[in-house]
Scaffold this active site. Structure first.
Site, PDB file in Angstrom:
ATOM      1  N   THR A 188       1.786  -4.917  -4.039  1.00  0.00           N
ATOM      2  CA  THR A 188       1.147  -3.705  -3.521  1.00  0.00           C
ATOM      3  C   THR A 188       2.139  -2.918  -2.673  1.00  0.00           C
ATOM      4  O   THR A 188       3.187  -3.429  -2.282  1.00  0.00           O
ATOM      5  CB  THR A 188      -0.073  -4.042  -2.648  1.00  0.00           C
ATOM      6  N   ASP A 189       1.790  -1.643  -2.376  1.00  0.00           N
ATOM      7  CA  ASP A 189       2.600  -0.860  -1.441  1.00  0.00           C
ATOM      8  C   ASP A 189       1.688  -0.197  -0.418  1.00  0.00           C
ATOM      9  O   ASP A 189       0.472  -0.407  -0.422  1.00  0.00           O
ATOM     10  CB  ASP A 189       3.472   0.167  -2.187  1.00  0.00           C
ATOM     11  N   ALA A 190       2.292   0.582   0.478  1.00  0.00           N
ATOM     12  CA  ALA A 190       1.532   1.162   1.590  1.00  0.00           C
ATOM     13  C   ALA A 190       0.536   2.227   1.137  1.00  0.00           C
ATOM     14  O   ALA A 190      -0.270   2.701   1.941  1.00  0.00           O
ATOM     15  CB  ALA A 190       2.496   1.739   2.633  1.00  0.00           C
ATOM     16  N   MET A 191       0.548   2.616  -0.151  1.00  0.00           N
ATOM     17  CA  MET A 191      -0.494   3.486  -0.692  1.00  0.00           C
ATOM     18  C   MET A 191      -1.717   2.654  -1.105  1.00  0.00           C
ATOM     19  O   MET A 191      -2.718   3.204  -1.575  1.00  0.00           O
ATOM     20  CB  MET A 191       0.030   4.292  -1.888  1.00  0.00           C
ATOM     21  N   GLY A 192      -1.600   1.332  -1.001  1.00  0.00           N
ATOM     22  CA  GLY A 192      -2.714   0.451  -1.323  1.00  0.00           C
ATOM     23  C   GLY A 192      -2.834   0.129  -2.804  1.00  0.00           C
ATOM     24  O   GLY A 192      -3.810  -0.490  -3.237  1.00  0.00           O
TER      25      GLY A 192
END
Lengths: 146, 146, 146, 146
Positions: free
Chosen positions: D27-31
């Site tokens: 995952t990344d910080a954009m969810g």
């Protein structure tokens, strides 16, 4: 397929350059840099371009509009492999700006030798992932600057 | 250093097992699985344990309490390398539960041969990353189950 | 467990420093840098240390002896999270050199604030992964240099 | 640009299917799942296809001919994001086999909903990375099998 940009092999067609040093963790059992690392290299170059242009991605994301640049399409052509400890010049140009999307072209070289070309297509999205209007500053980043 | 759990080399000391197939992308130029992939293997095993136990991590994260399990400490001892296409049995046991932390021990084997042992220490945190009370269900997951 | 080095919180106890800019690709859904990226950060700092010291890892690997430095043990203590676009100072010190192994201590800071400490234990191995005698130059890299 | 395959949105046009469970580490910080993980997903599906077809990639690589399948081009179109813990069906078809290259098309779905399409172009290379004749078994893998 919106992807329309044809990445040039001539460095003077690019406006920005960012250097990435390859990591040993990024090699694979063929002894080369695994192709799965190219998305991170290209993204690092885009983030550096925004930072140098005075529009750090973190501020863009945290601002009133909370804009993200979602990756809609991703294309890489590998011409010669990268190896561990290579200092890769990632040349970047932004083109084909529309109301909701833009395209980025890339030329990757090591000591002036072409290793890969790439194109990414991005869409502006809000915090919930819905298409959003493109921030005005993208106009400033577009083109080769000549 | 809170890390106190000593991971056993005996599979019967573990309560859960999850299988991970190594990827070619995870190899390195030494021809083995790069050690940087072990955090993802261990985390995948923890997520599988929660899912099988009826407490999917996504529900834990999305619930009223919005709990995350932050990684406070991470330890791996590599005994023999993993290679591409290995089917790795990740044996898992939860121990040393406190009001705010717990420890997880791991034994990684391939065809019954020990490849690595590991320990992670976790803290319950809320959506803002602040320490939070441990969810009650963690008690059910603790110990070898014998 | 051979791991014996206790990483100091005082930067002056470290001999080398290498800066890593975190990537967006390295964030996770908690909005922080995923702990699985720390092995690559520490390795990049070790490679930079060798390069600056005149012993590039690629030459060490390709030399007559074809030495690799296998990771035997890996430990990280996370004190405060890293975030996207952080410029992380990775302070490095080599200690506890034996005939076949050495340990490396790390202190990770952002704007002088401690984020993590770490230790790795390495063994010299030949091209087939068998233990090998430590290269003589490792003696030059050992200690805080004071 | 050799890339010519147009990936179909109809699952019945694909011959193989492989399931990948997304990891939290991806995952990344954009969810959402970071686009940088798609190369590994596609590669895992190719490796599973070879294994099920009786031509494990490890044996192909280790054989008399020591053939590798280098990635020459890589294209993904992201239609809807993947999220943590999604069970992704990666549908695979091999097409456009030539003496030295082949193309692979992919359709990624979650619970029958299309998330992405992709194409990779591969070239057979020997142990030194030089173009090599395509192994005969690739003919057996080609087409939708109908």
């Amino acid at each position: 397929m919106r992807l329309s940009l044809k990445p040039s092999l001539d460095r003077s067609d690019y406006r920005y350059v960012h250097y990435v040093r390859t990591r040993f963790a990024e090699t694979d059992a063929m002894g080369i840099i695994h192709h799965g690392n190219f998305p991170a290299y290209l993204e690092e170059a885009r983030a550096a371009m925004l930072r140098e242009s005075g529009f750090p991605y973190e501020e863009v994301r945290a601002g009133d509009d909370g804009i993200d640049f979602a990756v809609l399409e991703f294309y890489v052509r590998h011409r010669r492999p990268l190896r561990f400890d290579d200092l890769v010049a990632v040349h970047v140009v932004v083109e084909d700006l529309t109301r909701t999307t833009f395209q980025v072209g890339y030329l990757l070289t090591v000591e002036d030798e072409v290793r890969a070309t790439a194109v990414t297509v991005h869409g502006a999205v809000d915090g919930r992932g819905r298409p959003s209007r493109m921030p005005a500053f993208m106009t400033d980043l577009t083109g080769s600057g000549h």
